[in-house]
Design an enzyme around this catalytic site. Structure first.
Site, PDB file in Angstrom:
ATOM      1  N   ASP A  20      63.294 -15.425  27.312  1.00  0.00           N
ATOM      2  CA  ASP A  20      62.168 -14.747  27.969  1.00  0.00           C
ATOM      3  C   ASP A  20      60.859 -15.370  27.480  1.00  0.00           C
ATOM      4  O   ASP A  20      60.646 -15.512  26.272  1.00  0.00           O
ATOM      5  CB  ASP A  20      62.237 -13.257  27.585  1.00  0.00           C
ATOM      6  CG  ASP A  20      61.278 -12.389  28.373  1.00  0.00           C
ATOM      7  OD1 ASP A  20      60.948 -12.748  29.511  1.00  0.00           O
ATOM      8  OD2 ASP A  20      60.885 -11.329  27.835  1.00  0.00           O
ATOM      9  N   HIS A  21      59.998 -15.752  28.397  1.00  0.00           N
ATOM     10  CA  HIS A  21      58.682 -16.315  28.062  1.00  0.00           C
ATOM     11  C   HIS A  21      58.754 -17.507  27.101  1.00  0.00           C
ATOM     12  O   HIS A  21      58.058 -17.515  26.066  1.00  0.00           O
ATOM     13  CB  HIS A  21      57.755 -15.237  27.470  1.00  0.00           C
ATOM     14  CG  HIS A  21      57.394 -14.186  28.468  1.00  0.00           C
ATOM     15  ND1 HIS A  21      56.484 -14.398  29.472  1.00  0.00           N
ATOM     16  CD2 HIS A  21      57.851 -12.918  28.630  1.00  0.00           C
ATOM     17  CE1 HIS A  21      56.388 -13.302  30.216  1.00  0.00           C
ATOM     18  NE2 HIS A  21      57.219 -12.397  29.734  1.00  0.00           N
TER      19      HIS A  21
HETATM   20  P1  13P Z   1      57.803  -4.264  30.222  1.00  0.00           P
HETATM   21  O1  13P Z   1      56.871  -4.308  29.072  1.00  0.00           O
HETATM   22  O2  13P Z   1      57.167  -3.615  31.413  1.00  0.00           O
HETATM   23  O3  13P Z   1      59.110  -3.635  29.890  1.00  0.00           O
HETATM   24  O4  13P Z   1      58.107  -5.778  30.673  1.00  0.00           O
HETATM   25  C1  13P Z   1      59.059  -6.552  29.986  1.00  0.00           C
HETATM   26  C2  13P Z   1      59.023  -7.982  30.382  1.00  0.00           C
HETATM   27  O5  13P Z   1      58.422  -8.395  31.348  1.00  0.00           O
HETATM   28  C3  13P Z   1      59.759  -8.923  29.542  1.00  0.00           C
HETATM   29  O6  13P Z   1      59.547 -10.237  29.923  1.00  0.00           O
HETATM   30  O1  G3H Z   2      57.337  -9.606  27.788  1.00  0.00           O
HETATM   31  C1  G3H Z   2      57.627  -9.468  26.625  1.00  0.00           C
HETATM   32  C2  G3H Z   2      58.794  -8.673  26.213  1.00  0.00           C
HETATM   33  O2  G3H Z   2      58.544  -7.300  26.297  1.00  0.00           O
HETATM   34  C3  G3H Z   2      59.226  -9.095  24.849  1.00  0.00           C
HETATM   35  O3  G3H Z   2      58.386  -8.571  23.890  1.00  0.00           O
HETATM   36  O4  G3H Z   2      57.633 -10.587  22.679  1.00  0.00           O
HETATM   37  O5  G3H Z   2      57.492  -8.302  21.619  1.00  0.00           O
HETATM   38  O6  G3H Z   2      59.707  -9.431  21.951  1.00  0.00           O
HETATM   39  P1  G3H Z   2      58.291  -9.274  22.431  1.00  0.00           P
HETATM   40 ZN    ZN Z   3      57.630 -10.664  30.718  1.00  0.00          ZN
END
Ligand code: 13P
Ligand code: G3H
Ligand code: ZN
Length: 311
Positions: free
Chosen positions: A82-83
């Protein structure tokens, strides 16, 4: 069944008018809660790991826990970064067993986003891994990046064809008014999503899977429990579930949910601790926390995603 990519999941989701849930994981109880719910409802699943999650729990621990979940459930599960902040992090996840990565170049100038995303796609595809790119920026906090409300920008539909063609990405995250974290709208503000942008994007990219980040609904009940048991969260407002459900019937094939899991888990731990002040065995308070995650994911599959029995 080994870990899968999101390719078939998204093809089926697009055709079927539903979305697959992408839930953030940081430890064993979260993984178990999510996967138990998906198993009960026979739902496909994306488990996603942020840079912060890797720093907290360690890449190898998370991969092994997710592999254990695949073995225990037999479900089609994709393991997704993620990201992804840079090429090196994406490469490390591709080399280290992930089946999907996101390269988040959304805060870069357009041409730099294209170049970075293409570099990740070239490496990922050569290793059988799929890639999510992003165009447009969401407000809120993700890892160490904070985008102030007002500095976010909606995705420009005029850019999406060019971006997908030139980078070769397999899915695209767009900004239509969702945002990260628990405070998505100001008190009194009416939550709104730009369905016109989503529609325009899907016209430009027929059949192409779209991703929504920042899609927690921040269900008031959980904030109330947190505050009832010693918390002090200010008014928190999320995306109404019926709007997400609508997006899932359109081109949105992946919906990211993290904050709603955090709230459910924290509410369960606070309640348990307040009601059992003498307990100190972590298994006692992590059990209701895991059950709270399971309940939340069941609720999301049934109410928002519509992916029950699609595994
Ligand atoms: P929320 O903070 O709305 O749960 O989004 C999570 C997210 O986009 C993780 O990449
Ligand atoms: O978009 C981000 C997700 O909620 C993950 O959060 O970077 O704190 O793990 P984090
Ligand atoms: Zn996100």
């Amino acid at each position: 069944m080994p870990l899968v990519t999101t390719k078939k999941m998204f093809e089926d989701a697009y055709k079927g008018g539903y979305a697959v849930g992408a839930f953030n994981v940081n430890n064993m109880e979260i993984i178990q809660g999510i996967t138990e719910a998906a198993k009960k409802l026979n739902a496909p699943l994306i488990l996603q790991v942020s840079k912060g999650a890797r720093a907290y729990a360690n890449h190898t621990y998370l991969v092994k826990l997710v592999e254990a979940a695949v073995q225990e459930t037999g479900l089609p599960i994709a393991l997704h970064l993620d990201h992804g902040p840079d090429f090196e992090t994406c490469k490390s996840c591709i080399d280290g067993g992930f089946t999907s990565v996101m390269i988040d170049g959304s805060s870069l100038p357009y041409e730099e986003n294209v170049a970075l995303t293409k570099k990740v796609v070239d490496y990922a595809h050569a290793h059988g891994v799929v890639v999510e790119g992003e165009l447009g920026t969401l407000a809120g906090v993700e890892d160490d990046v904070q985008v102030e409300a007002g500095s976010e920008s909606y995705t420009n539909p005029d850019q999406v064809e060019d971006f997908v063609k030139r980078t070769g990405v397999d899915s695209l995250a767009i900004a239509i008014g969702t945002s990260h974290g628990a405070y998505k709208f100001k008190p009194g503000q009416k939550p709104q999503l730009r369905f016109d942008i989503l529609e325009e994007v899907s016209k430009r990219l027929p059949g192409f899977p779209i991703v929504l980040h920042g899609a927690s609904s921040v269900i008031p009940e959980f904030v109330e429990i947190i505050n009832q048991y010693g918390g002090s969260m200010p008014d928190a407002i999320g995306i109404p579930e019926e709007m997400l459900r609508q997006a899932a019937t359109m081109a949105v094939c992946k919906i990211n949910i993290d904050s709603d899991l955090r709230l459910a888990m924290t509410a369960a731990v606070r309640k348990y601790m307040a009601e059992n002040p003498s307990h100190f065995d972590p298994r006692q308070y992590l059990k209701p926390a895991r059950e709270a995650i399971e309940g939340m994911v069941e609720h999301k599959i049934n109410t928002v995603l519509g992916c029950a029995d699609k595994a």
